[in-house]
Design an enzyme around this catalytic site. Structure first.
Site, mmCIF file in Angstrom:
data_model
loop_
_atom_site.group_PDB
_atom_site.id
_atom_site.type_symbol
_atom_site.label_atom_id
_atom_site.label_comp_id
_atom_site.label_asym_id
_atom_site.label_seq_id
_atom_site.Cartn_x
_atom_site.Cartn_y
_atom_site.Cartn_z
ATOM 1 C CG MET A 1 -1.365 1.051 1.336
ATOM 2 S SD MET A 1 -2.902 1.499 -0.245
ATOM 3 C CE MET A 1 -3.200 2.978 -0.105
ATOM 4 C CG HIS A 27 2.170 -1.238 -8.419
ATOM 5 N ND1 HIS A 27 1.399 -1.272 -9.367
ATOM 6 C CD2 HIS A 27 1.683 -0.601 -7.335
ATOM 7 C CE1 HIS A 27 0.150 -0.700 -9.201
ATOM 8 N NE2 HIS A 27 0.486 -0.400 -8.151
ATOM 9 C CD GLU A 28 1.834 0.094 -3.590
ATOM 10 O OE1 GLU A 28 1.059 0.466 -2.924
ATOM 11 O OE2 GLU A 28 1.849 -1.536 -4.185
ATOM 12 C CG HIS A 72 0.821 3.630 -6.322
ATOM 13 N ND1 HIS A 72 -0.463 4.400 -7.905
ATOM 14 C CD2 HIS A 72 -0.165 3.048 -6.055
ATOM 15 C CE1 HIS A 72 -0.511 3.039 -7.671
ATOM 16 N NE2 HIS A 72 -0.958 2.114 -6.994
HETATM 17 N N1 0A1 Z 1 -3.395 0.652 -3.866
HETATM 18 C C1 0A1 Z 1 -2.305 -1.252 -3.638
HETATM 19 C C2 0A1 Z 1 -3.354 -1.619 -3.772
HETATM 20 C C3 0A1 Z 1 -4.757 -1.871 -2.084
HETATM 21 C C4 0A1 Z 1 -5.858 -1.747 -2.191
HETATM 22 C C5 0A1 Z 1 -6.412 -2.189 -1.173
HETATM 23 C C6 0A1 Z 1 -5.606 -2.795 -0.041
HETATM 24 O O1 0A1 Z 1 -6.002 -2.842 1.505
HETATM 25 C C7 0A1 Z 1 -7.404 -3.635 1.195
HETATM 26 C C8 0A1 Z 1 -4.146 -2.284 0.027
HETATM 27 C C9 0A1 Z 1 -3.877 -1.977 -1.130
HETATM 28 C C10 0A1 Z 1 -1.818 -1.268 -4.763
HETATM 29 O O2 0A1 Z 1 -1.848 -0.687 -6.096
HETATM 30 O O3 0A1 Z 1 -0.904 -1.712 -4.727
HETATM 31 ZN ZN ZN Z 2 -1.347 -0.620 -7.098
#
Ligand code: 0A1
Ligand code: ZN
Length: 882
Positions: free
Chosen positions: A269, A303-304, A307
């Site tokens: 995340m 990736h992270e 973001h």
């Molecule tokens: N944004 C993160 C993905 C992610 C989505 C929901 C989560 O909790 C339920 C945790 C991570 C990514 O794209 O890596």
């Molecule tokens: Zn992502």
């Protein structure tokens, strides 16, 4: 938990928030038996909202409200309303300060949303709607605020206290407690809030940005994992440099932190400045992680990190726009990985995932557009369509515009929307404005679900020297969408002459052979196109959809001769691999249901013999070409698949190839046994992959030499790729004694390492020899199994249902009943995981009726469970069509 139908949220009903929040001041008091959260918000009416007298409406979930105060004055019970999901305060002034105090219980939070505890440490997961499990807040991404966060906890058990931004104050408190205050200068949506408190050690490094700023890099892990951070740190630095060079994006805070946690619903995340990772996606050492895991970690770290711009600095207006950040960021990490390794191999991996799993999703009951129009539970929409197809949709813009204009478009997008919450349409508009191209038809990629199908036919006029290619486009109906319009599809094409030479593509007679390109991207916009190519006295062999230039299915009547020819001559590596896959698919399909003893295509054997023997070829590509199409892919391609018959046919081909090529496999094994230190270069990765493929094929035919090599490799391996390659080969063989011994030794050696134990579970649960239902049930009883840990659940239940297809689709329905039972059990503790695990059952309509009806019965069993979560409700009801 609910039994009633959850509410459907629709894009068409989007309205701007009535109230905005400028600053959030948080104080967390963390204790063993719970946490108190003090939140002070500076709130103002949104001038863009027409609702001038709207009550303040805040989201909340599982909160115990202790206090509400407006401008410092406590509100009495009658002055606000608590509905269970919202806190509503009517008659608020235009600007005010709101204080909310809530009590939560992280130690009992098994959903792993909001603030929870993992291996004794406090951590958060707020995307998509987890912040509301911490405090009452307008929990939607278009409300962006500056956060200041003070964390107070016991100093001995939680020496490390982290949140977003920069640490601005720290000190000791009474009773052995201490505090740290963090300030994040960048306005952000609540889903990017992050907090960690625990007994962690840090690994430090630094990075100097292009403009000369020094960034402090830190990875926080439990002390036992201190030695497993080097790869992630090195990957992070590569990603930071790459984003500067390729997108002109620099990091913006002074510190960037990553934390590894063992209990996590997803991979990782991107919380601002404080990325939180599933341990399995960040920790690695030669001894414990396979090459695949090393590559995966590099790509997830990137990736992270990416973001930070595509998602954090420019974020999503609402959750329908999820692919704005996810599709773009996957495109960015995929290009990064291609640049770090082999672009062809990366493309093969991406296309395989698309064609196997995303196409299946697009053809199933949960099919949705890259920009969905409605959802019940947003957690169900972190899908392959949003991520992988979303990335393809960005990639096609790159293909259509070319690299320079695409970069101009991304620069414009980041500059224009920095600090804003925007839509996929804003992204496309920036690309249009920068390039001058009209992408109005292209937008259909975001709006229409389903995988376009291109039916290609051709004819050749030898007298005129003209080759005609006709391409017809159809897009299948998906739930709620019919009569779709043709989409704008870039279709990369090459033509090959009889000796494998690339032929010039002379389209309209005006260009001559010298100036004509050898490859061209045709732009399909109509339901049917015919293209003419001139100056071709002999009939060419077409190389279609090179590099997988669009996420579509191509139907063309390839002959086996043509496929063998393309396998060895196509200058596009991707299409060489694709030709091999198509040939193998054709051979396997022709054996499904055929009588025993049907001849297996000798040209397939000879093509594989040539691959195994030719050490001049790119060995990474050869390693990929040797992998037979997976059962999952064969099932995806079939109408009404009979799983047992497909499994049997594939096994027959595998055994025939292994028997016919035994000598070559042994030679390939020895040729690729490299002495010396373990290296993570593409060449050594390819060698290990080839060697392990050779080993696995030898054990498919229970070859004794293969067995001895596997036992020896297992014992002598100095890295996890080789150790796991040998273990996997033994586990999938009929050598039961060697299999048990290796499994026991492996566990005895690695039992204290959860990430390795997960691999140990997976290798068994995925095996049609070691992973039949009684053995899988035994794994669930194993002391290392933990129903609260998503990785353990995925490594046994998820792997069994998703990878051990013959066992899962046992014609007696036992695999389906097993999954239904586990999904129901999990729904009470972790609905997100339950709703993901149920996926294999949702495809019941696709299967031959004998399978499909049993799958449906198991789904109905889940539907009838009382207190179904919204997550599971949505998936199960949509799958049943109810
Ligand atoms: N944004 C993160 C993905 C992610 C989505 C929901 C989560 O909790 C339920 C945790 C991570 C990514 O794209 O890596
Ligand atoms: Zn992502």
């Amino acid at each position: 938990m609910r039994t009633t139908q959850p509410k459907t949220i629709r894009l068409s009903e989007y309205t701007v928030p009535a109230h905005l929040v400028d600053t959030v001041d948080l104080r967390f008091e963390l204790f063993d038996d719970g946490a108190r959260v003090h939140s002070t918000l500076s709130v103002r009416h949104n001038p863009d909202s027409a609702e001038t007298a709207a009550p303040l409406t805040l989201d909340g979930d599982s909160l115990k409200l202790e206090r509400v105060a407006l401008n410092g004055k406590d509100l009495a019970a009658g002055e606000y309303e608590e509905t269970g999901e919202q806190l509503i305060i009517a008659g608020v002034p235009d600007r005010f300060e709101l204080t909310v105090v809530t009590w939560i219980e992280p130690q009992n939070n098994t959903r792993l949303e909001g603030l929870y505890k993992s291996s004794g440490m406090f951590c958060t997961q707020c995307e998509a709607e987890g912040f509301r499990c911490i405090t009452y807040f307008p929990d939607r991404p278009d409300v962006m605020a500056r956060y200041r966060t003070r964390i107070e906890a016991d100093k001995a058990s939680c020496p490390v206290l982290l949140s977003n931004g920069n640490a601005v104050e720290r000190g000791d408190l009474e009773n052995g407690r201490h505090f740290v205050t963090w300030e994040d200068p960048f306005p952000k949506p609540s889903y990017l809030f992050g907090l960690v408190a625990g007994d962690l050690v840090e690994q430090r490094d630094s990075f100097t940005t292009g403009s000369g700023r020094d960034i402090d890099l830190r990875i926080y892990v439990e002390p036992r994992n201190a030695e497993k951070c080097d790869h992630a740190l090195a990957s992070l630095k590569r990603a930071m440099r790459w984003d500067e060079e390729n997108y002109g994006r620099e990091y913006d805070l002074d510190i960037f932190m990553i934390v590894a946690v063992d209990d996590f619903n997803m991979g990782a995340m991107e919380n601002k400045g404080l990325n939180i990772f599933n341990s399995s996606c960040v920790l690695a050492s030669q001894d414990t992680a396979t090459d695949l895991a090393f590559e995966r970690i590099e790509s997830i770290v990137a990736h992270e990190y990416f973001h930070n711009w595509s998602g954090n600095r420019v974020t999503c207006r609402d959750w329908f726009q999820l692919s704005l950040k996810e599709g773009f960021t996957v495109f960015r990490d995929s290009t990064f990985s291609a640049d770090m390794g082999s672009p062809t191999v990366k493309r093969i991996e991406d296309a395989t995932l698309l064609r196997t799993a995303q196409f299946a999703e697009d053809a199933g009951p949960m099919a949705h557009p890259v920009r969905p129009a409605a959802y019940m539970e947003i957690s169900n929409f972190y899908t392959l369509t949003i991520y992988e197809k979303g990335a393809e949709v960005v990639r096609m813009i790159h293909t259509l515009l070319g690299p320079e204009l695409f970069r101009k478009g991304s620069d414009l997008y980041f500059e224009r929307h920095d600090g804003q919450a925007v839509t996929t349409d804003d992204f496309v508009k920036a690309m249009e404005d920068a390039s001058g191209r009209d992408l109005s038809q292209y937008r259909l990629w975001y709006e229409q679900a389903g995988t376009p199908q291109l039916t290609v036919s051709d004819s050749h006029d030898s007298e005129q020297g003209v080759y005609r290619l006709t391409i017809e486009q159809t897009i299948p109906d998906t739930p709620g969408q019919t009569d779709k319009k043709p989409q704008h599809i870039p279709f990369a094409l090459g033509l090959l002459g009889a000796n494998g030479e690339a032929l010039p593509l002379i389209q309209d007679g005006s260009s001559d052979a010298e100036s004509a390109p050898l490859e061209q991207v045709l732009e399909l916009t109509e339901a049917r196109h015919t293209f003419e190519f001139h100056g071709l006295p002999g009939r060419p062999v077409p190389s279609l959809l090179r590099h997988f230039s669009a996420p579509v299915r191509v139907i063309y009547p390839w002959s086996r001769d043509q496929l063998v020819f393309l396998m060895s001559h196509d200058p596009d590596g991707f299409n060489r691999w694709d030709a091999g896959q198509r040939l193998a698919v054709d051979v396997i399909q022709s054996l499904v249901g055929a009588s025993e003893g049907t001849e297996i295509e000798p040209r397939l054997v000879e093509a594989y013999r040539a691959l195994l023997g030719d050490s001049t070829l790119d060995q990474a590509l050869v390693a990929k070409m040797l992998q037979l199409p997976s059962e999952a892919y064969l099932i995806e391609l079939a109408d009404s698949p009979d799983v047992a018959a497909i499994h049997h046919a594939r096994e027959q081909v595998l055994q025939h190839l292994a028997t016919s090529l035994r000598e070559e496999l042994i030679a390939c094994y020895h040729r690729n046994s490299v002495a010396g230190n373990y290296e993570l270069t593409p060449e050594s990765i390819a060698r290990r992959s080839l060697r392990n493929t050779a080993l696995s094929w030898l054990l498919v035919i229970n070859d004794e030499t293969g067995r001895d090599l596997a036992v020896q490799q297992f014992q002598e391996a100095d890295n996890m790729t080789d150790r796991m390659g040998a273990l996997r080969a033994l586990v999938n063989s009929d050598y039961a004694a060697e299999r048990s011994k290796a499994l026991e030794e492996f566990y005895a050696h690695f039992q204290d390492d959860p990430q390795v134990v997960e691999q140990w579970f997976s290798v068994q649960a995925s095996s049609d020899r070691a992973g039949q239902l009684p053995q899988v049930n035994a794994l669930l009883e194993h002391p290392a199994f933990d129903w609260k840990n998503p990785n353990k659940i995925r490594s046994v239940v998820g792997v069994f249902a998703g990878q051990n297809l013959a066992a899962f689709h046992n014609p007696d329905g036992s695999g389906y009943a097993f999954l239904a039972d586990k999904v129901c059990r999990l729904d009470d503790s972790n609905p997100q995981i339950a709703a993901r695990l149920v996926t294999p059952l949702t495809r019941w309509k696709k299967f031959a009726p004998a399978y499909g009806s049993l799958m449906r019965e198991s789904l109905e069993q889940i539907r009838d469970k009382s207190g179904l979560s919204a997550d599971l409700y949505e998936v199960v009801h949509k799958s049943l069509g109810s």
